[in-house]
Scaffold this motif. Structure first.
Motif, PDB file in Angstrom:
ATOM      1  N   HIS A 141      14.734  20.107  -1.115  1.00 54.43           N
ATOM      2  CA  HIS A 141      14.657  19.525  -2.454  1.00 54.43           C
ATOM      3  C   HIS A 141      15.138  20.509  -3.516  1.00 54.43           C
ATOM      4  O   HIS A 141      14.809  21.690  -3.450  1.00 54.43           O
ATOM      5  N   GLY A 146      13.834  17.449  -7.487  1.00 53.66           N
ATOM      6  CA  GLY A 146      13.600  17.155  -6.082  1.00 53.66           C
ATOM      7  C   GLY A 146      14.725  16.440  -5.357  1.00 53.66           C
ATOM      8  O   GLY A 146      14.532  15.962  -4.244  1.00 53.66           O
ATOM      9  N   ASP A 147      15.890  16.333  -5.967  1.00 49.74           N
ATOM     10  CA  ASP A 147      17.008  15.701  -5.273  1.00 49.74           C
ATOM     11  C   ASP A 147      17.474  16.576  -4.113  1.00 49.74           C
ATOM     12  O   ASP A 147      17.329  17.796  -4.139  1.00 49.74           O
ATOM     13  N   THR A 148      18.053  15.934  -3.115  1.00 46.69           N
ATOM     14  CA  THR A 148      18.640  16.639  -1.977  1.00 46.69           C
ATOM     15  C   THR A 148      20.157  16.630  -2.129  1.00 46.69           C
ATOM     16  O   THR A 148      20.706  15.965  -3.011  1.00 46.69           O
ATOM     17  N   ASN A 176      12.975  11.987  -3.666  1.00 46.29           N
ATOM     18  CA  ASN A 176      12.855  13.105  -4.603  1.00 46.29           C
ATOM     19  C   ASN A 176      11.442  13.115  -5.179  1.00 46.29           C
ATOM     20  O   ASN A 176      10.585  12.333  -4.752  1.00 46.29           O
TER      21      ASN A 176
END
Length: 181
Positions: A141, A146-148, A176
């Motif tokens: 993350h 928290g995006d990948t 996320n």
């Protein structure tokens, strides 16, 4: 001399794969005095190793590695040489740095992005492939939202990155910090 090396690498950008660029840097390193640092930084925190990573100077990367340059050094934004290589789609540099065993492929910069995230955001398929092949963590993350890496690829409409990450078994259903996939 660190900045002089930095400036010379920048000036030699047309000679990226020519041995004379690395030979010139090697001779500059050999001639440096004890008061000069190979890891000196410019005003923005960029070092010689950052510039070599950006420009794809693999032979210069190897010379700097042999001279014990700090391969984990960060610029003012917290970007490592691996991050800079990923941001500039330099898979051969990523491979050369990883081969040293002295870098991490998963280090977050100051805003919480990893090299894989920036490569995915920029649409750099070759850099994403190199990072995935070398064992970068695919489902990490981003520290703020928290995006990948896969989420960055979707946001910026990079279908080939999404396919590449999927081929390397990234979890495309990971959420996320807001619960979004």
């Amino acid at each position: 001399i660190g900045i002089s090396i930095f400036e010379k690498i920048s000036a030699e950008r047309e000679k990226v794969d020519r041995p004379e660029a690395a030979t010139l840097i090697e001779s500059m390193i050999a001639a440096r005095g004890s008061h000069h640092s190979i890891d000196a930084h410019a005003w923005d925190g960029t070092s010689a190793i950052h510039m070599a990573a950006k420009l794809g100077h693999v032979p210069v990367i190897e010379v700097l590695y042999k001279a014990n340059a700090d391969l984990k050094t960060r610029n003012n934004e917290g970007d490592t040489p691996v991050y800079v290589a990923a941001q500039n789609n330099q898979p051969k540099v990523i491979e050369a740095l990883a081969k040293t065993g002295r870098v991490s492929l998963n280090t977050w910069n100051d805003i919480g992005n990893t090299p894989l995230m920036v490569a995915a955001r920029c649409g750099h398929v070759k850099a994403v492939e190199a990072l995935a092949e070398l064992g970068a963590k695919l489902n990490v993350h981003q520290r703020l939202i928290g995006d990948t890496a896969a989420m960055f690829a979707v946001k910026f409409d990079h279908a080939m990155i999404i396919k590449t990450l999927f081929d390397y078994n990234a979890d495309i259903n990971k959420q996320n910090f807001s619960g979004r996939t």
